[in-house]
Motif scaffolding. Structure first.
Motif, PDB file in Angstrom:
ATOM      1  N   ALA A   1     -70.480 -28.987  16.905  1.00  0.00           N
ATOM      2  CA  ALA A   1     -70.400 -27.766  17.718  1.00  0.00           C
ATOM      3  C   ALA A   1     -71.503 -27.744  18.773  1.00  0.00           C
ATOM      4  O   ALA A   1     -71.271 -27.353  19.928  1.00  0.00           O
ATOM      5  CB  ALA A   1     -70.473 -26.535  16.821  1.00  0.00           C
TER       6      ALA A   1
ATOM      7  N   ARG B   1     -66.321 -18.745  15.631  1.00  0.00           N
ATOM      8  CA  ARG B   1     -67.495 -18.736  14.765  1.00  0.00           C
ATOM      9  C   ARG B   1     -68.539 -19.768  15.177  1.00  0.00           C
ATOM     10  O   ARG B   1     -69.747 -19.483  15.173  1.00  0.00           O
ATOM     11  CB  ARG B   1     -67.054 -19.009  13.314  1.00  0.00           C
ATOM     12  N   GLU B   2     -68.090 -20.968  15.575  1.00  0.00           N
ATOM     13  CA  GLU B   2     -69.008 -22.085  15.761  1.00  0.00           C
ATOM     14  C   GLU B   2     -69.313 -22.435  17.221  1.00  0.00           C
ATOM     15  O   GLU B   2     -70.421 -22.870  17.537  1.00  0.00           O
ATOM     16  CB  GLU B   2     -68.443 -23.340  15.073  1.00  0.00           C
TER      17      GLU B   2
ATOM     18  N   THR C   1     -62.375 -21.077  14.033  1.00  0.00           N
ATOM     19  CA  THR C   1     -63.539 -21.958  14.064  1.00  0.00           C
ATOM     20  C   THR C   1     -64.269 -21.876  15.398  1.00  0.00           C
ATOM     21  O   THR C   1     -65.504 -21.798  15.438  1.00  0.00           O
ATOM     22  CB  THR C   1     -63.115 -23.409  13.791  1.00  0.00           C
TER      23      THR C   1
ATOM     24  N   ASP D   1     -68.882 -31.463  11.400  1.00  0.00           N
ATOM     25  CA  ASP D   1     -70.299 -31.303  11.043  1.00  0.00           C
ATOM     26  C   ASP D   1     -71.166 -32.426  11.592  1.00  0.00           C
ATOM     27  O   ASP D   1     -72.365 -32.233  11.815  1.00  0.00           O
ATOM     28  CB  ASP D   1     -70.451 -31.222   9.524  1.00  0.00           C
TER      29      ASP D   1
END
Length: 365
Positions: A309, A343-344, A340, A235
């Motif tokens: 990301a 999705r990211e 992941t 993050d």
């Protein structure tokens, strides 16, 4: 042009930080990770070839049977299967899957592993010459409308002919890797895609230039280019670098169990190039991290892009601008990371590339 993503389907859940448990051919895992890649938007997955591993063609056939769209990049080593036989194997699977097959040609730099399969050809340049002959014959099997003759140093074929051809008239894409002069010459002669590991920007520019020159010498257009990386995302940037440090510490701790440890000077030029970068420090071009390459002796795909990301996607865009339009990515927790990435990461890279193309395309390609 559109960017593509290749993932990795192993035969069981394992990595530098996950010791293998369970069966050597873990069918449930193979199916789960294949479907995760398909649902995550990957275009293709790689299946590997090793002298101790399950057969990549049979594993790939099962992956194709449990997916609908996902394509396969199947590793194959010249010298173990006759080129006429290999050509028919791949063309048959390509017909069954309706064009979802590509071949990843691995000449092999580790003589110890090659000898495990009875391959005693010692000189690397000879192995690449054999690879060139192998691919000459494979392409003839795929394309010849009449029986053909072939006489080379390593292979002789009389009245060669295959009734089964690839699903697409253009044939089956051939991926070739390697950084030695001999490897570059084979790539210039046969590569539809040239694959390289995650190197620095300067190294990538230099290697792409050599491949383009070799293609020109052989009267062929330049291939597409694929870059292999191990993205580490979190993050925040601070959390991502802390995650990289934790992966390195865990890999060191588990090295006696996993075997991912540097034991000697690597036998291949690609690994030596990664280690040369690592010797200058663990971080390059802002996001490229070579810590694990240094630990393992750059055995295979071992360099990472580290950050959020968004930051990793921007770093991948920089490689796109250098001429890379295929990314082969896998994580250190393979199934979780594949989900992941889907999705990211993949959506961000696709959006950045589309934006760059709409505003004038690549600047450095």
């Amino acid at each position: 042009m559109p960017v593509e993503f290749i993932g990795f389907v192993g035969n069981h859940n394992a990595s530098e930080i996950i010791p293998r448990q369970g069966p050597e051919v873990d069918v449930a895992y193979i199916e789960a990770v294949a479907k995760a890649h398909e649902l995550g938007g990957f275009d293709r997955v790689l299946t590997a070839f090793h002298s101790w591993a399950p057969d990549s063609l049979q594993v790939s056939q099962h992956v194709l049977s449990v997916t609908q769209r996902l394509k396969l990049l199947i590793a194959q080593r010249p010298g173990f299967t006759a080129p006429t036989v290999a050509a028919r194997q791949f063309a048959t699977l390509d017909q069954i899957s309706r064009g979802r097959v590509a071949i990843n040609v691995i000449t092999g730099g580790d003589q110890r592993e090659l000898r495990q399969d009875g391959n005693t050809l010692a000189e690397k340049d000879d192995r690449y010459l054999r690879t060139a002959e192998f691919l000459d014959i494979v392409r003839l099997e795929w394309s010849a409308a009449e029986p053909f003759e072939y006489r080379g140093r390593f292979y002789t074929v009389e009245n060669g002919f295959s009734r089964v051809k690839p699903h697409n008239p253009a044939g089956i894409d051939i991926f070739i890797a390697g950084a030695s002069d001999a490897a570059i010459e084979v790539a210039g002669r046969h590569a539809d895609v040239f694959a390289l590991w995650g190197e620095t920007h300067a190294q990538v520019r230099e290697l792409l230039g050599r491949v383009r020159a070799a293609s020109s010498r052989n009267g062929r257009p330049a291939p597409r280019f694929s870059l292999s990386l191990r993205p580490i995302i979190a993050d925040t940037e601070e959390a991502a670098w802390a995650k990289a440090d934790a992966i390195l510490a865990r890999a060191k701790e588990l090295a006696p169990l996993t075997g991912y440890v540097r034991t000697s000077e690597p036998p291949n030029e690609g690994s030596r190039r990664l280690l040369a970068a690592a010797a200058r420090g663990p971080r390059h071009d802002r996001r490229l991290w070579t810590g694990l390459a240094e630990l393992t002796g750059a055995k295979g795909n071992s360099t990472s892009l580290v950050g959020t990301a968004d930051q990793v996607a921007e770093a991948m865009l920089e490689y796109y601008e250098l001429g890379i339009d295929i990314f082969l990515i896998r994580g250190f927790d393979p199934l979780v990371d594949a989900i992941t990435y889907g999705r990211e990461l993949l959506p961000r890279v696709h959006a950045l590339v589309a934006g760059r193309d709409s505003s004038g395309g690549r600047q450095a390609a």
